[in-house]
Design a protein around this motif. Structure first.
Motif, PDB file in Angstrom:
ATOM      1  N   SER A  36       0.812  -1.222   0.000  1.00 62.59           N
ATOM      2  CA  SER A  36       0.000   0.000   0.000  1.00 62.59           C
ATOM      3  C   SER A  36       0.848   1.277   0.000  1.00 62.59           C
ATOM      4  O   SER A  36       0.367   2.332  -0.379  1.00 62.59           O
ATOM      5  CB  SER A  36      -0.939   0.008   1.204  1.00 62.59           C
ATOM      6  OG  SER A  36      -0.181   0.033   2.393  1.00 62.59           O
ATOM      7  N   GLU A  37       2.100   1.177   0.433  1.00 59.74           N
ATOM      8  CA  GLU A  37       2.979   2.340   0.427  1.00 59.74           C
ATOM      9  C   GLU A  37       3.722   2.504  -0.893  1.00 59.74           C
ATOM     10  O   GLU A  37       4.506   3.429  -1.054  1.00 59.74           O
ATOM     11  CB  GLU A  37       3.984   2.234   1.581  1.00 59.74           C
ATOM     12  CG  GLU A  37       3.329   2.294   2.941  1.00 59.74           C
ATOM     13  CD  GLU A  37       4.330   2.118   4.060  1.00 59.74           C
ATOM     14  OE1 GLU A  37       5.531   1.869   3.781  1.00 59.74           O
ATOM     15  OE2 GLU A  37       3.924   2.215   5.212  1.00 59.74           O
ATOM     16  N   GLY A  38       3.516   1.577  -1.815  1.00 57.33           N
ATOM     17  CA  GLY A  38       4.181   1.658  -3.106  1.00 57.33           C
ATOM     18  C   GLY A  38       5.530   0.970  -3.152  1.00 57.33           C
ATOM     19  O   GLY A  38       6.251   1.082  -4.140  1.00 57.33           O
ATOM     20  N   ASN A  39       5.889   0.236  -2.107  1.00 56.12           N
ATOM     21  CA  ASN A  39       7.155  -0.499  -2.084  1.00 56.12           C
ATOM     22  C   ASN A  39       7.036  -1.767  -2.920  1.00 56.12           C
ATOM     23  O   ASN A  39       6.092  -2.532  -2.750  1.00 56.12           O
ATOM     24  CB  ASN A  39       7.555  -0.869  -0.649  1.00 56.12           C
ATOM     25  CG  ASN A  39       7.740   0.347   0.214  1.00 56.12           C
ATOM     26  OD1 ASN A  39       8.258   1.364  -0.234  1.00 56.12           O
ATOM     27  ND2 ASN A  39       7.297   0.260   1.456  1.00 56.12           N
ATOM     28  N   MET A  40       7.991  -1.976  -3.804  1.00 56.57           N
ATOM     29  CA  MET A  40       7.975  -3.149  -4.669  1.00 56.57           C
ATOM     30  C   MET A  40       8.192  -4.415  -3.848  1.00 56.57           C
ATOM     31  O   MET A  40       9.151  -4.508  -3.093  1.00 56.57           O
ATOM     32  CB  MET A  40       9.072  -3.039  -5.721  1.00 56.57           C
ATOM     33  CG  MET A  40       9.229  -4.272  -6.557  1.00 56.57           C
ATOM     34  SD  MET A  40       8.166  -4.325  -7.961  1.00 56.57           S
ATOM     35  CE  MET A  40       9.014  -3.210  -9.008  1.00 56.57           C
ATOM     36  N   LEU A  41       7.285  -5.370  -3.996  1.00 59.98           N
ATOM     37  CA  LEU A  41       7.434  -6.643  -3.309  1.00 59.98           C
ATOM     38  C   LEU A  41       8.264  -7.603  -4.143  1.00 59.98           C
ATOM     39  O   LEU A  41       9.212  -8.195  -3.655  1.00 59.98           O
ATOM     40  CB  LEU A  41       6.060  -7.252  -3.030  1.00 59.98           C
ATOM     41  CG  LEU A  41       5.121  -6.407  -2.192  1.00 59.98           C
ATOM     42  CD1 LEU A  41       3.789  -7.094  -2.035  1.00 59.98           C
ATOM     43  CD2 LEU A  41       5.740  -6.115  -0.850  1.00 59.98           C
ATOM     44  N   ASP A  42       7.888  -7.761  -5.400  1.00 55.76           N
ATOM     45  CA  ASP A  42       8.626  -8.640  -6.294  1.00 55.76           C
ATOM     46  C   ASP A  42       8.122  -8.454  -7.715  1.00 55.76           C
ATOM     47  O   ASP A  42       7.103  -7.784  -7.933  1.00 55.76           O
ATOM     48  CB  ASP A  42       8.449 -10.102  -5.876  1.00 55.76           C
ATOM     49  CG  ASP A  42       9.713 -10.918  -6.098  1.00 55.76           C
ATOM     50  OD1 ASP A  42      10.545 -10.509  -6.935  1.00 55.76           O
ATOM     51  OD2 ASP A  42       9.872 -11.951  -5.441  1.00 55.76           O
ATOM     52  N   PHE A  43       8.822  -9.067  -8.666  1.00 55.99           N
ATOM     53  CA  PHE A  43       8.408  -9.032 -10.059  1.00 55.99           C
ATOM     54  C   PHE A  43       8.760 -10.357 -10.706  1.00 55.99           C
ATOM     55  O   PHE A  43       9.555 -11.136 -10.170  1.00 55.99           O
ATOM     56  CB  PHE A  43       9.087  -7.870 -10.805  1.00 55.99           C
ATOM     57  CG  PHE A  43      10.563  -8.048 -10.993  1.00 55.99           C
ATOM     58  CD1 PHE A  43      11.066  -8.622 -12.142  1.00 55.99           C
ATOM     59  CD2 PHE A  43      11.438  -7.642 -10.011  1.00 55.99           C
ATOM     60  CE1 PHE A  43      12.425  -8.796 -12.308  1.00 55.99           C
ATOM     61  CE2 PHE A  43      12.797  -7.807 -10.171  1.00 55.99           C
ATOM     62  CZ  PHE A  43      13.296  -8.388 -11.323  1.00 55.99           C
TER      63      PHE A  43
ATOM     64  N   VAL B 209       6.036 -14.430  -4.676  1.00 54.08           N
ATOM     65  CA  VAL B 209       5.943 -13.287  -3.759  1.00 54.08           C
ATOM     66  C   VAL B 209       5.680 -13.756  -2.335  1.00 54.08           C
ATOM     67  O   VAL B 209       6.294 -13.269  -1.388  1.00 54.08           O
ATOM     68  CB  VAL B 209       4.828 -12.313  -4.213  1.00 54.08           C
ATOM     69  CG1 VAL B 209       4.656 -11.193  -3.215  1.00 54.08           C
ATOM     70  CG2 VAL B 209       5.136 -11.747  -5.568  1.00 54.08           C
ATOM     71  N   LEU B 210       4.780 -14.715  -2.166  1.00 51.28           N
ATOM     72  CA  LEU B 210       4.456 -15.194  -0.829  1.00 51.28           C
ATOM     73  C   LEU B 210       5.602 -15.979  -0.209  1.00 51.28           C
ATOM     74  O   LEU B 210       5.703 -16.069   1.007  1.00 51.28           O
ATOM     75  CB  LEU B 210       3.191 -16.061  -0.873  1.00 51.28           C
ATOM     76  CG  LEU B 210       1.902 -15.296  -1.135  1.00 51.28           C
ATOM     77  CD1 LEU B 210       0.786 -16.245  -1.507  1.00 51.28           C
ATOM     78  CD2 LEU B 210       1.524 -14.461   0.072  1.00 51.28           C
ATOM     79  N   GLY B 211       6.488 -16.525  -1.031  1.00 47.47           N
ATOM     80  CA  GLY B 211       7.625 -17.279  -0.517  1.00 47.47           C
ATOM     81  C   GLY B 211       8.772 -16.407  -0.039  1.00 47.47           C
ATOM     82  O   GLY B 211       9.688 -16.896   0.622  1.00 47.47           O
ATOM     83  N   ALA B 212       8.737 -15.127  -0.347  1.00 50.58           N
ATOM     84  CA  ALA B 212       9.806 -14.227   0.085  1.00 50.58           C
ATOM     85  C   ALA B 212       9.745 -14.028   1.595  1.00 50.58           C
ATOM     86  O   ALA B 212       8.671 -14.055   2.192  1.00 50.58           O
ATOM     87  CB  ALA B 212       9.690 -12.889  -0.640  1.00 50.58           C
ATOM     88  N   LYS B 213      10.899 -13.805   2.200  1.00 47.72           N
ATOM     89  CA  LYS B 213      10.964 -13.675   3.661  1.00 47.72           C
ATOM     90  C   LYS B 213      10.388 -12.360   4.174  1.00 47.72           C
ATOM     91  O   LYS B 213       9.948 -12.281   5.306  1.00 47.72           O
ATOM     92  CB  LYS B 213      12.406 -13.817   4.127  1.00 47.72           C
ATOM     93  CG  LYS B 213      12.941 -15.199   3.924  1.00 47.72           C
ATOM     94  CD  LYS B 213      14.319 -15.348   4.478  1.00 47.72           C
ATOM     95  CE  LYS B 213      14.790 -16.771   4.234  1.00 47.72           C
ATOM     96  NZ  LYS B 213      16.055 -17.065   4.833  1.00 47.72           N
ATOM     97  N   HIS B 214      10.397 -11.322   3.360  1.00 51.72           N
ATOM     98  CA  HIS B 214       9.946 -10.010   3.839  1.00 51.72           C
ATOM     99  C   HIS B 214       8.453  -9.776   3.616  1.00 51.72           C
ATOM    100  O   HIS B 214       7.941  -8.739   3.997  1.00 51.72           O
ATOM    101  CB  HIS B 214      10.756  -8.896   3.185  1.00 51.72           C
ATOM    102  CG  HIS B 214      10.450  -8.709   1.728  1.00 51.72           C
ATOM    103  ND1 HIS B 214      10.869  -9.597   0.766  1.00 51.72           N
ATOM    104  CD2 HIS B 214       9.758  -7.748   1.081  1.00 51.72           C
ATOM    105  CE1 HIS B 214      10.453  -9.178  -0.408  1.00 51.72           C
ATOM    106  NE2 HIS B 214       9.781  -8.067  -0.251  1.00 51.72           N
ATOM    107  N   THR B 215       7.752 -10.733   3.027  1.00 51.46           N
ATOM    108  CA  THR B 215       6.325 -10.542   2.777  1.00 51.46           C
ATOM    109  C   THR B 215       5.493 -11.297   3.807  1.00 51.46           C
ATOM    110  O   THR B 215       5.891 -12.344   4.303  1.00 51.46           O
ATOM    111  CB  THR B 215       5.932 -11.032   1.370  1.00 51.46           C
ATOM    112  OG1 THR B 215       6.250 -12.411   1.235  1.00 51.46           O
ATOM    113  CG2 THR B 215       6.632 -10.238   0.301  1.00 51.46           C
ATOM    114  N   GLN B 216       4.348 -10.739   4.090  1.00 49.78           N
ATOM    115  CA  GLN B 216       3.380 -11.421   4.937  1.00 49.78           C
ATOM    116  C   GLN B 216       2.125 -11.652   4.105  1.00 49.78           C
ATOM    117  O   GLN B 216       1.927 -11.003   3.090  1.00 49.78           O
ATOM    118  CB  GLN B 216       3.072 -10.606   6.176  1.00 49.78           C
ATOM    119  CG  GLN B 216       2.445  -9.251   5.887  1.00 49.78           C
ATOM    120  CD  GLN B 216       2.255  -8.462   7.168  1.00 49.78           C
ATOM    121  OE1 GLN B 216       2.634  -8.907   8.233  1.00 49.78           O
ATOM    122  NE2 GLN B 216       1.672  -7.297   7.058  1.00 49.78           N
ATOM    123  N   THR B 217       1.301 -12.562   4.523  1.00 47.91           N
ATOM    124  CA  THR B 217       0.097 -12.871   3.772  1.00 47.91           C
ATOM    125  C   THR B 217      -0.803 -11.641   3.738  1.00 47.91           C
ATOM    126  O   THR B 217      -1.096 -11.056   4.782  1.00 47.91           O
ATOM    127  CB  THR B 217      -0.652 -14.049   4.402  1.00 47.91           C
ATOM    128  OG1 THR B 217       0.251 -15.142   4.512  1.00 47.91           O
ATOM    129  CG2 THR B 217      -1.834 -14.464   3.560  1.00 47.91           C
TER     130      THR B 217
END
Length: 152
Positions: A61-68, A86-94
């Motif tokens: 929501s802040e515009g930070n790129m999660l992944d591509f 994207v969900l497998g990345a360590k810095h992401t939450q569901t």
């Protein structure tokens, strides 16, 4: 390097980038700021080596790129593969809410992930043509860079 009198070719730099970029990415990911609940996901097309590919991107929501992710197809399998990445990345939450455009592939992918219990059952998929404007406008920057190069 030129100041020090060392001649370096661009292919040498490219080899170094290809060699060390995955390692740097792997070491930096754990230190990235955790993501927010709502996500925005969208795809755009770009030309790579003369062929059109789809660039999937997700931002919080802040515009930070999660992944591509680059994909040859724009279907449910590609969307599910992107969500898994994207969900497998360590810095992401569901996410609590995923906002997407009207692409028919996203509901299929989200249902598949919910059945596999990768995505929580409470996660809402919000399909709206206008709520992804933050991400849609960001595609402009990519297109502006790619257009003069006539693709990657």
């Amino acid at each position: 390097m030129q100041e020090r009198g060392v001649a370096v070719d661009h292919s040498t730099l490219n080899r170094q980038v290809l060699k060390y970029a995955p390692e740097i990415d792997k070491r930096i990911r754990p230190f990235l700021k955790p993501t927010n609940d709502p996500w925005r996901v969208d795809e755009t097309y770009i030309k790579i080596r003369g062929k059109w590919r789809y660039l999937y991107r997700a931002v919080d929501s802040e515009g930070n790129m999660l992944d591509f992710m680059l994909s040859a197809k724009r279907d449910g399998k590609a969307a599910a593969r992107f969500f898994r990445k994207v969900l497998g990345a360590k810095h992401t939450q569901t996410p609590r809410v995923i906002t997407v455009d009207k692409n028919a592939a996203y509901p299929v992918a989200v249902e598949e992930l919910k059945q596999d219990q990768i995505l929580k059952a409470q996660t809402k998929l919000r399909q709206s043509k206008y709520l992804n404007n933050v991400l849609e406008q960001d595609h402009r920057n990519i297109k502006r860079i790619v257009k003069p190069m006539i693709g990657f």
